[in-house]
Write a protein that holds these residues in place. Structure first.
Motif, PDB file in Angstrom:
ATOM      1  N   ARG A   1    -121.878  13.483  21.210  1.00  0.00           N
ATOM      2  CA  ARG A   1    -122.600  14.744  21.065  1.00  0.00           C
ATOM      3  C   ARG A   1    -121.666  15.895  21.395  1.00  0.00           C
ATOM      4  N   ASP A   2    -122.221  17.100  21.368  1.00  0.00           N
ATOM      5  CA  ASP A   2    -121.453  18.283  21.721  1.00  0.00           C
ATOM      6  C   ASP A   2    -120.706  18.026  23.038  1.00  0.00           C
ATOM      7  N   PHE A   3    -119.457  18.364  23.058  1.00  0.00           N
ATOM      8  CA  PHE A   3    -118.676  18.009  24.256  1.00  0.00           C
ATOM      9  C   PHE A   3    -118.112  19.248  24.956  1.00  0.00           C
ATOM     10  N   ILE A   4    -117.751  19.044  26.207  1.00  0.00           N
ATOM     11  CA  ILE A   4    -117.309  20.168  27.051  1.00  0.00           C
ATOM     12  C   ILE A   4    -115.879  20.580  26.702  1.00  0.00           C
ATOM     13  N   ILE A   5    -115.706  21.883  26.503  1.00  0.00           N
ATOM     14  CA  ILE A   5    -114.342  22.368  26.265  1.00  0.00           C
ATOM     15  C   ILE A   5    -113.851  23.222  27.443  1.00  0.00           C
ATOM     16  N   SER A   6    -114.812  23.775  28.180  1.00  0.00           N
ATOM     17  CA  SER A   6    -114.413  24.507  29.383  1.00  0.00           C
ATOM     18  C   SER A   6    -115.348  24.054  30.496  1.00  0.00           C
ATOM     19  N   ARG A   7    -114.760  23.621  31.596  1.00  0.00           N
ATOM     20  CA  ARG A   7    -115.585  23.029  32.643  1.00  0.00           C
ATOM     21  C   ARG A   7    -116.261  24.097  33.498  1.00  0.00           C
TER      22      ARG A   7
END
Ligand code: GLU
Length: 306
Positions: free
Chosen positions: A174-180
């Motif tokens: 699914r949509d994934f994290i690019i900035s934590r």
């Protein structure tokens, strides 16, 4: 450093093709036998084709970093003649560039803030459900995810060792994290920018990152930048049949560089000649470069580190 601003403004950002590979350790400790195998394979793969090989230090994940580890890794690689052809690239020097590319994704309406905790994601079975896609932006300290849609999603790629890879044969993504949440660019996002900035054309790394390659390709498509070719090698296991980790680090015998190289070549299916066991590091590297055969790398290492 090449930033996107300096690139031509036509929509497709392209680099001239040259063969360039990299080894990108995270400085959370010194390298172990598994990382040596990976560094060596990426080095031989590009050097045998007359290419350039560089070292990148993936030092963004500050909670995992260990003091002195970068220097230690570089020194260890040096003992094996695995020396970067260019000044070593440190991710932490490129924060402004990650921001710049992120702004591009934000402008394309491909991002959103997500407040979901790991606990919530675990509770729904471990796969994020895109819950926050339509959430109003509150500008809090939240993570930022990339929206995956029919235009940017990449579902297949051809791996240089494992052949055709299909996303659905792994697991749903699914949509994934690019900035934590802690404002650190995610691993998947930062490596895509680095590989682009560094003009990397060949990525050879451990198989634990094969699934992440789909997200990296999706990001490259979203940013309209060239993707390198990817190849993954099997993981070196410890005696418990788990991926060798930094805590198994003692397994890399620091006094016997030639033997470590010999064992790594053997594992990589390169059938090194017996005499290399007592050759110098530079003789082994030269011989291995001349004789490198990617097609000989096995899909599974059937020996563990001892
Ligand atoms: N820094 C990552 C690691 O140590 C590898 C990054 C990559 O090769 O893409 O696992």
């Amino acid at each position: 450093m090449l930033s996107k601003k300096e690139l031509p403004t036509n929509t497709q950002y392209k680099h001239p093709k040259k063969i360039k590979g990299r080894f990108a350790p995270t400085p959370s400790g010194d390298i172990h036998f598994g990382s040596l195998v990976c560094a060596l394979a990426s080095y031989l793969d590009v050097k045998s084709a007359g290419g350039i090989w560089v070292i990148r230090i993936d030092d963004l994940d500050t909670p995992r970093l260990k003091d002195g580890a970068s220097e230690q890794i570089i020194e260890t690689l040096d003992h094996y003649n695995l020396i970067s052809d260019e000044p070593i690239y440190y991710q932490s020097d490129h924060l402004a560039t990650y921001r710049e590319f992120l702004n591009d994704l934000i402008a394309k309406n491909l991002t959103y803030e997500c407040e979901c905790t790991r606990k919530r994601i675990r509770a729904i079975g471990g796969i994020y459900d895109n819950k926050c896609r339509n959430r109003k932006i509150k500008n809090g300290r939240t993570s930022i995810r990339l929206k995956i849609n029919d235009q940017n999603e990449v579902n297949t790629f051809s791996d240089g060792i494992y052949g055709l890879q299909q996303k659905e044969s792994y697991r749903a993504s699914r949509d994934f994290i690019i900035s934590r949440k802690d404002d650190i660019p995610s691993y998947e996002y930062s490596v895509v920018i680095d590989d682009f900035i560094q003009e990397i054309s060949y990525v050879l790394r451990g198989k634990d990152l094969i699934f992440s390659t789909f997200n990296q390709l999706t990001l490259q498509k979203s940013l309209n930048i060239d993707a390198p070719e990817y190849a993954h090698i099997p993981l070196v296991m410890n005696l418990k049949k788990r991926k060798l980790s930094k805590s198994d680090g003692a397994l890399l015998d620091k006094k016997n560089f030639s033997m470590n190289l010999y064992l790594a070549l053997e594992l990589l299916g390169q059938n090194p000649v017996e005499e290399l066991k007592s050759a110098t590091v530079s003789e082994i590297i030269n011989s291995a470069t001349i004789n490198w055969k990617r097609e000989n790398v096995p899909k599974v290492f059937n020996k563990h580190a001892t």
